[in-house]
Design a protein around this motif. Structure first.
Motif, PDB file in Angstrom:
ATOM      1  N   ALA A 142      -7.017 -32.981 -77.683  1.00 44.32           N
ATOM      2  CA  ALA A 142      -6.463 -34.085 -77.170  1.00 44.32           C
ATOM      3  C   ALA A 142      -7.016 -35.438 -78.135  1.00 44.32           C
ATOM      4  O   ALA A 142      -6.227 -36.216 -78.420  1.00 44.32           O
ATOM      5  CB  ALA A 142      -6.697 -34.490 -75.713  1.00 44.32           C
ATOM      6  N   GLY A 143      -8.207 -35.385 -78.238  1.00 47.55           N
ATOM      7  CA  GLY A 143      -9.090 -36.707 -78.974  1.00 47.55           C
ATOM      8  C   GLY A 143      -8.427 -36.535 -80.474  1.00 47.55           C
ATOM      9  O   GLY A 143      -8.069 -37.455 -81.087  1.00 47.55           O
ATOM     10  N   ILE A 144      -8.197 -35.266 -81.022  1.00 44.93           N
ATOM     11  CA  ILE A 144      -7.545 -35.498 -82.446  1.00 44.93           C
ATOM     12  C   ILE A 144      -6.315 -35.756 -82.510  1.00 44.93           C
ATOM     13  O   ILE A 144      -5.693 -36.545 -83.209  1.00 44.93           O
ATOM     14  CB  ILE A 144      -7.913 -33.874 -83.051  1.00 44.93           C
ATOM     15  CG1 ILE A 144      -9.175 -33.539 -83.232  1.00 44.93           C
ATOM     16  CG2 ILE A 144      -6.904 -33.828 -84.433  1.00 44.93           C
ATOM     17  CD1 ILE A 144      -9.475 -32.179 -83.711  1.00 44.93           C
ATOM     18  N   TYR A 145      -5.511 -35.386 -81.625  1.00 41.83           N
ATOM     19  CA  TYR A 145      -3.933 -35.850 -81.411  1.00 41.83           C
ATOM     20  C   TYR A 145      -4.060 -37.385 -81.179  1.00 41.83           C
ATOM     21  O   TYR A 145      -3.094 -37.789 -81.867  1.00 41.83           O
ATOM     22  CB  TYR A 145      -3.458 -34.964 -80.136  1.00 41.83           C
ATOM     23  CG  TYR A 145      -1.733 -35.447 -79.872  1.00 41.83           C
ATOM     24  CD1 TYR A 145      -0.770 -34.935 -80.993  1.00 41.83           C
ATOM     25  CD2 TYR A 145      -1.539 -36.334 -79.006  1.00 41.83           C
ATOM     26  CE1 TYR A 145       0.276 -35.661 -80.578  1.00 41.83           C
ATOM     27  CE2 TYR A 145      -0.462 -36.778 -78.464  1.00 41.83           C
ATOM     28  CZ  TYR A 145       0.687 -36.428 -79.631  1.00 41.83           C
ATOM     29  OH  TYR A 145       2.038 -36.659 -79.385  1.00 41.83           O
ATOM     30  N   LEU A 146      -4.892 -37.999 -80.464  1.00 45.89           N
ATOM     31  CA  LEU A 146      -5.078 -39.547 -80.100  1.00 45.89           C
ATOM     32  C   LEU A 146      -5.413 -39.923 -81.583  1.00 45.89           C
ATOM     33  O   LEU A 146      -4.459 -41.165 -81.725  1.00 45.89           O
ATOM     34  CB  LEU A 146      -6.040 -39.844 -79.014  1.00 45.89           C
ATOM     35  CG  LEU A 146      -5.331 -39.453 -77.545  1.00 45.89           C
ATOM     36  CD1 LEU A 146      -6.591 -39.749 -76.703  1.00 45.89           C
ATOM     37  CD2 LEU A 146      -4.115 -40.189 -77.158  1.00 45.89           C
ATOM     38  N   MET A 147      -6.015 -39.528 -82.123  1.00 46.15           N
ATOM     39  CA  MET A 147      -6.473 -40.278 -83.379  1.00 46.15           C
ATOM     40  C   MET A 147      -5.446 -40.138 -84.654  1.00 46.15           C
ATOM     41  O   MET A 147      -4.951 -41.128 -85.187  1.00 46.15           O
ATOM     42  CB  MET A 147      -8.048 -39.316 -84.231  1.00 46.15           C
ATOM     43  CG  MET A 147      -8.850 -39.959 -83.351  1.00 46.15           C
ATOM     44  SD  MET A 147     -10.551 -39.126 -84.219  1.00 46.15           S
ATOM     45  CE  MET A 147     -10.325 -37.382 -83.926  1.00 46.15           C
ATOM     46  N   THR A 156     -10.742 -44.641 -83.152  1.00 49.84           N
ATOM     47  CA  THR A 156     -10.791 -43.487 -83.829  1.00 49.84           C
ATOM     48  C   THR A 156     -12.598 -43.114 -83.600  1.00 49.84           C
ATOM     49  O   THR A 156     -13.036 -42.024 -83.295  1.00 49.84           O
ATOM     50  CB  THR A 156     -10.694 -43.162 -85.295  1.00 49.84           C
ATOM     51  OG1 THR A 156      -9.287 -43.529 -85.345  1.00 49.84           O
ATOM     52  CG2 THR A 156     -11.010 -41.956 -85.902  1.00 49.84           C
ATOM     53  N   ILE A 157     -13.205 -44.228 -84.101  1.00 45.67           N
ATOM     54  CA  ILE A 157     -14.729 -44.232 -83.846  1.00 45.67           C
ATOM     55  C   ILE A 157     -15.100 -44.025 -82.332  1.00 45.67           C
ATOM     56  O   ILE A 157     -15.810 -43.070 -82.039  1.00 45.67           O
ATOM     57  CB  ILE A 157     -15.388 -45.528 -84.282  1.00 45.67           C
ATOM     58  CG1 ILE A 157     -15.007 -45.606 -85.949  1.00 45.67           C
ATOM     59  CG2 ILE A 157     -16.864 -45.499 -84.087  1.00 45.67           C
ATOM     60  CD1 ILE A 157     -15.556 -46.991 -86.585  1.00 45.67           C
ATOM     61  N   LEU A 163     -16.516 -37.760 -77.932  1.00 45.89           N
ATOM     62  CA  LEU A 163     -16.291 -36.255 -78.178  1.00 45.89           C
ATOM     63  C   LEU A 163     -17.661 -35.910 -78.427  1.00 45.89           C
ATOM     64  O   LEU A 163     -18.258 -34.757 -78.000  1.00 45.89           O
ATOM     65  CB  LEU A 163     -15.722 -35.953 -79.364  1.00 45.89           C
ATOM     66  CG  LEU A 163     -13.791 -36.015 -78.897  1.00 45.89           C
ATOM     67  CD1 LEU A 163     -13.152 -35.780 -80.230  1.00 45.89           C
ATOM     68  CD2 LEU A 163     -13.381 -35.031 -77.616  1.00 45.89           C
ATOM     69  N   ALA A 164     -18.269 -36.722 -79.215  1.00 48.83           N
ATOM     70  CA  ALA A 164     -19.759 -36.118 -79.659  1.00 48.83           C
ATOM     71  C   ALA A 164     -20.799 -36.291 -78.425  1.00 48.83           C
ATOM     72  O   ALA A 164     -21.543 -35.240 -78.120  1.00 48.83           O
ATOM     73  CB  ALA A 164     -20.220 -37.048 -80.700  1.00 48.83           C
ATOM     74  N   LEU A 165     -20.734 -37.176 -77.606  1.00 51.01           N
ATOM     75  CA  LEU A 165     -21.349 -37.452 -76.548  1.00 51.01           C
ATOM     76  C   LEU A 165     -21.192 -36.293 -75.350  1.00 51.01           C
ATOM     77  O   LEU A 165     -21.941 -35.751 -74.747  1.00 51.01           O
ATOM     78  CB  LEU A 165     -21.354 -38.804 -75.566  1.00 51.01           C
ATOM     79  CG  LEU A 165     -21.908 -39.185 -74.416  1.00 51.01           C
ATOM     80  CD1 LEU A 165     -23.436 -39.052 -74.767  1.00 51.01           C
ATOM     81  CD2 LEU A 165     -21.520 -40.288 -73.966  1.00 51.01           C
ATOM     82  N   THR A 166     -19.806 -36.003 -75.255  1.00 51.63           N
ATOM     83  CA  THR A 166     -19.358 -34.868 -74.329  1.00 51.63           C
ATOM     84  C   THR A 166     -20.106 -33.621 -74.701  1.00 51.63           C
ATOM     85  O   THR A 166     -20.724 -32.975 -73.812  1.00 51.63           O
ATOM     86  CB  THR A 166     -17.835 -34.697 -74.411  1.00 51.63           C
ATOM     87  OG1 THR A 166     -17.315 -35.936 -74.012  1.00 51.63           O
ATOM     88  CG2 THR A 166     -17.449 -33.715 -73.251  1.00 51.63           C
ATOM     89  N   GLY A 167     -20.054 -33.223 -76.106  1.00 51.06           N
ATOM     90  CA  GLY A 167     -20.767 -32.117 -76.570  1.00 51.06           C
ATOM     91  C   GLY A 167     -22.339 -32.192 -76.386  1.00 51.06           C
ATOM     92  O   GLY A 167     -22.724 -31.084 -75.884  1.00 51.06           O
ATOM     93  N   TYR A 168     -22.847 -33.248 -76.619  1.00 47.07           N
ATOM     94  CA  TYR A 168     -24.344 -33.406 -76.563  1.00 47.07           C
ATOM     95  C   TYR A 168     -24.629 -33.127 -75.053  1.00 47.07           C
ATOM     96  O   TYR A 168     -25.804 -32.467 -74.703  1.00 47.07           O
ATOM     97  CB  TYR A 168     -24.900 -34.536 -77.037  1.00 47.07           C
ATOM     98  CG  TYR A 168     -26.353 -34.748 -76.805  1.00 47.07           C
ATOM     99  CD1 TYR A 168     -27.332 -34.308 -77.556  1.00 47.07           C
ATOM    100  CD2 TYR A 168     -26.537 -35.854 -75.870  1.00 47.07           C
ATOM    101  CE1 TYR A 168     -28.566 -34.591 -77.277  1.00 47.07           C
ATOM    102  CE2 TYR A 168     -28.030 -35.933 -75.456  1.00 47.07           C
ATOM    103  CZ  TYR A 168     -28.981 -35.332 -76.261  1.00 47.07           C
ATOM    104  OH  TYR A 168     -30.282 -35.467 -76.196  1.00 47.07           O
ATOM    105  N   THR A 169     -24.020 -33.853 -74.141  1.00 42.63           N
ATOM    106  CA  THR A 169     -24.140 -33.878 -72.484  1.00 42.63           C
ATOM    107  C   THR A 169     -24.212 -32.128 -72.050  1.00 42.63           C
ATOM    108  O   THR A 169     -24.944 -31.624 -71.241  1.00 42.63           O
ATOM    109  CB  THR A 169     -23.210 -34.395 -71.911  1.00 42.63           C
ATOM    110  OG1 THR A 169     -23.396 -36.018 -72.380  1.00 42.63           O
ATOM    111  CG2 THR A 169     -23.559 -34.433 -70.461  1.00 42.63           C
TER     112      THR A 169
END
Length: 216
Positions: A142-147, A156-157, A163-169
């Motif tokens: 979904a994130g890539i599609y929105l970008m 985009t940033i 997405l990075a924060l979600t993965g880290y969490t």
């Protein structure tokens, strides 16, 4: 015929923690529904545990089984909650397994007592990991599609950072915690050093398990 029936009858003991005046009513269910012959019942009184912190009857039961003085196929409890905490539950279950004895709860929702806690956790972890990876892939998609649709540098940033924060969490709060828990359970599940030690007695309290070596 009587000897044949005796040789094939599965033997069990019952263990419960009760209040004064209560009786272990589940014993009848063990015999009628599960087909075991209950040869002995051990009962610890809740007030004694609360005041003295000791599981006297549980200690005696495990000692007799481990020393080979009480031959049974299973130990039945009304609920695994009688053990009060996970550490004690794991110790009791593993010790019984070393002696070829099953630990069983008569509560339908506690069928996991037929497996070790670590086995159950591994199964749950694998299932949850697959579900989490699918959801995480959907979020990234979904994130890539929105970008791709928006094509705005700032957005985009923000999306990439989210997405990075979600993965880290997920990694720090879910994956690592689950891995540490599994390692802890594996440590608690090991009492194999007692396998060849039969001249012992167990003193079980709310603080833990004391193994006392004694002469036969």
């Amino acid at each position: 015929m009587a000897e044949k029936k005796t040789s094939t009858t599965r033997r069990a003991v019952a263990y419960a923690v009760l209040r004064r005046g209560e009786i272990p009513e589940f014993v009848d269910e063990v015999e009628k529904k599960h087909g075991y012959k209950v040869v002995k019942t051990f009962v610890d009184w809740a007030d004694v545990i609360a005041t003295k912190g000791r599981f006297k009857e549980l200690s005696e039961m495990l000692t007799l089984i481990h020393r080979g003085e009480l031959k049974v196929d299973a130990v039945f409890v009304p609920s695994v909650r009688v053990f009060r905490n996970l550490d004690l539950y794991l110790f009791v279950k593993r010790l019984l397994e070393l002696n070829g004895v099953e630990l069983r709860s008569i509560r339908r929702r506690e069928k996991h007592t037929w497996k070790t806690q670590t086995e159950r956790l591994r199964e749950t972890s694998r299932r949850n990991f697959i579900i989490e990876m699918i959801l995480y892939a959907m979020i990234w998609g979904a994130g890539i599609y929105l970008m791709y649709i928006l094509r705005e540098p700032i957005l985009t940033i923000l999306i990439v950072a989210t997405l990075a924060l979600t993965g880290y969490t997920y990694y720090t709060k879910t994956y690592k915690v689950r891995k540490r828990l599994l390692k802890k359970l594996e440590e608690l599940d090991r009492v194999d050093t007692l396998k060849n030690k039969r001249n012992v007695r167990f003193n079980i309290t709310l603080k833990g398990v004391e193994v006392i070596e004694t002469p036969f």
